[in-house]
Design an enzyme around this catalytic site. Structure first.
Site, PDB file in Angstrom:
ATOM      1  N   LYS A 109       0.870  -1.358  -0.034  1.00  0.00           N
ATOM      2  CA  LYS A 109       0.038  -0.055  -0.099  1.00  0.00           C
ATOM      3  C   LYS A 109       0.836   1.141   0.046  1.00  0.00           C
ATOM      4  CE  LYS A 109      -0.782  -0.947   4.976  1.00  0.00           C
ATOM      5  NZ  LYS A 109      -0.530   0.114   5.801  1.00  0.00           N
ATOM      6  N   TYR A 139      16.533  29.064   9.247  1.00  0.00           N
ATOM      7  CA  TYR A 139      15.453  29.625  10.078  1.00  0.00           C
ATOM      8  C   TYR A 139      15.681  29.404  11.506  1.00  0.00           C
ATOM      9  CZ  TYR A 139      12.829  30.109   5.549  1.00  0.00           C
ATOM     10  OH  TYR A 139      12.623  30.418   4.347  1.00  0.00           O
TER      11      TYR A 139
END
EC number: 5.1.1.1
Lengths: 366, 366
Positions: free
Chosen positions: A35, A256
């Site tokens: 999956k 950042y």
């Protein structure tokens, strides 16, 4: 002609890992769980690497269509069954085995007139303590009888909540007890074992095992030592390049929030890989990155992440990599850096990282 | 005919958010930043919703090709410039503006013979303290002169590390000082401001602003209050359905690791959305999920996540949702549940979640 980031999928490693499942569960048939587009590895690669499996276990019926379109003649299991009543015809046409986990799905199958000329395989799902999908014991037995009476070929199925750890409730033993009581007297093949159960709970193997994460060479527990001990191999390798280098003065900050502060004059490398590629934003300073031919003697070295991962870039401490330059190849995870280790430094598990590989990252199959 | 999960993109919200940028920066032109496939929103949606922008800022030259193929006639900026010398021709043919952040890129452009008949726009990137991409001040001035001498149309550019927070180093003020010194006497249009600077540092607006996250109605700081205060609107809504319901007895556990323990007899709902769809695995118990028509009076209610998010499913506490049943619609994030709130409960920021939307999730544009 593009950003230098690239994921490569090693189909030989897929085959090797599948053979390891055969070694561990020689009496069982194998549902290879693919999956989420083969846990991010692409269905093309899965089909090449795992062609000797007995069946593929998937979620989306569109993936069943894809497998049949690509000449897969073996079994296919829809792990959550059908989501809508109008899918039954297509599922039968594609010769899918179906999980049944709720009353609605049961009613759809009772109402269905099977004119296909062959039996339909049902994996009836017991909720033995995971409390996610499935019937409790008494409704389970009723559902079994109803589907059996309607002519379906029945199998028993449940799923473990804690096959990868001890001292958590419910335990594998508790779930096995529940399972054994629920199926007493109801003869049918059984399917229980996920990767962790295949590796560590041999009493659960049964007729069909359902390996997922171990096929990709990633640990069910998050500990890479499991993979080494179990002789499994990483299938996905994610590489990129250094695209810029900054010379920092002591005390300067990177990225950042300025999370990393240079403890001395030093170089940092800017790598073309960020969280929008699927690398975890939460990777802490110190998360390992393999840097090719960057050591003083030209050998590969491991450099730690230095500073907050941003959307398209991450930054690494090059103090151990004097030969690194723009264009130097790095590995984010794969053969050299276990994805389990990156996940542990990021507060998650390898499952999440490999599945999160972004569509913008090109994939090559070898 | 598939799992019930669906992302929908509201192009009117895109247009609204862009008009908010115009209000905030009426003197500036706008680079709408749409890297990472429009932060996960698809380029199709971006082109519909943001068509009145002055330009699109991207990372991959393949996205520039896509924009030109879809009749985008405005400007395009390659935010990290070129990754290989052999891309220069294509970039010029596609009329891309180019960021130049390192010496190699500079050399490629000096070596290039421009026979296109029009000027090429360069955004020269200064490293003013972020220490990611760009030149330091002295090499910056030299690079500016060299490119100007080679006939390119020059622009100044830098990027802020901490426009979304105070008391972090380097501050916007420190970076502005560095920028002003570096460009002294070098006349050219300037581009500085990301979303946070547009919202909170009006002195940085300059000739071209570069909004990213605010266009998507997500907060640069992670605080949803910013979005409300700034009159921005969520663009992406992620919805799915309840696919099963479990009746728990007091003391029973839910999902992997049994993280949630029922404090009383209660119901949990199983939702078709997991981390392989892009929902954060690290979402804590209590993370809000909007559940349609599930209250005692048939109104929508917020239900908290209960138990570890798994690959394809998550589980919610239905004690406040007596009318919830299989097929009930839920919203994971969007108009009802701010993605910022989901991110905060998961130790990350909204940027990461919207970008991480998985390829297996269908997207509809409204």
């Amino acid at each position: 002609m593009n950003r230098p980031i690239l994921a490569s999928i090693d189909v030989n490693a897929f085959s090797h890992n599948l053979s390891r499942v055969r070694d561990l569960a020689p009496e069982s048939k194998i549902w290879s769980v693919i999956k989420a587009k083969g846990y991010g590895h692409t269905l093309d690669a899965v089909l090449q690497g795992l062609e000797s499996t007995d069946g593929f276990a998937i979620l989306d019926i569109t993936d069943a269509q894809w497998l049949r379109d690509h000449a897969w003649g073996g079994r296919i299991l829809l792990l959550e069954g059908l989501f809508h009543q109008n899918e039954v015809d297509l599922a039968v046409k594609l010769r899918c085995d179906l999980v049944i986990h709720n009353e609605k799905q049961l009613e759809w199958l009772e109402a269905y007139q099977n004119r296909s000329g062959h039996e339909i395989n049902i994996f009836l799902k017991l909720n033995s303590g995971m409390n996610r999908l499935g019937f409790r014991s008494e409704p389970y037995r009723l559902a079994f009888h109803r589907l059996h009476a309607a002519g379906y070929h029945m199998h028993h199925m449940t799923h473990f909540a804690n096959a990868d750890q001890v001292e958590r409730s419910p335990s594998v033993g508790e779930q096995m007890d529940c399972f054994d009581r629920a199926i007493a007297g109801l003869s049918a093949p059984i399917s229980l074992a996920n990767s962790a159960a295949i590796l560590w709970h041999r009493q659960t193997l049964g007729d069909w095992v359902r390996p997922g994460i171990m096929l990709y060479g990633v640990s069910p527990t998050g500990a890479y030592a499991d993979i080494v001990r179990s002789d499994l191999q990483a299938v996905m390798t994610l590489r990129s390049e250094v695209i810029d280098i900054q010379e920092l003065k002591k005390g300067e900050h990177v990225g950042y929030g300025g999370r990393f502060e240079a403890p001395e004059d030093m170089r940092v490398g800017i790598v073309a890989c960020g969280y929008a590629d699927g690398y975890p934003r939460q990777a802490a300073d110190g998360t390992p990155v393999w840097v090719d031919a960057a050591g003083a003697d030209g050998t590969a070295v491991i450099c730690p992440i230095a500073g907050q991962v941003s959307m398209d870039m991450l930054t690494i401490d090059l103090r151990g990599a004097p030969s690194a330059k723009v264009g130097t190849v790095v590995e984010l995870w794969g053969k050299e850096v276990p994805v389990d280790d990156v996940a542990q430094m990021s507060g998650t598990i390898g499952y999440e990282l490999i599945c999160a590989l972004a569509p913008r990252v090109p994939v090559t199959i070898k």
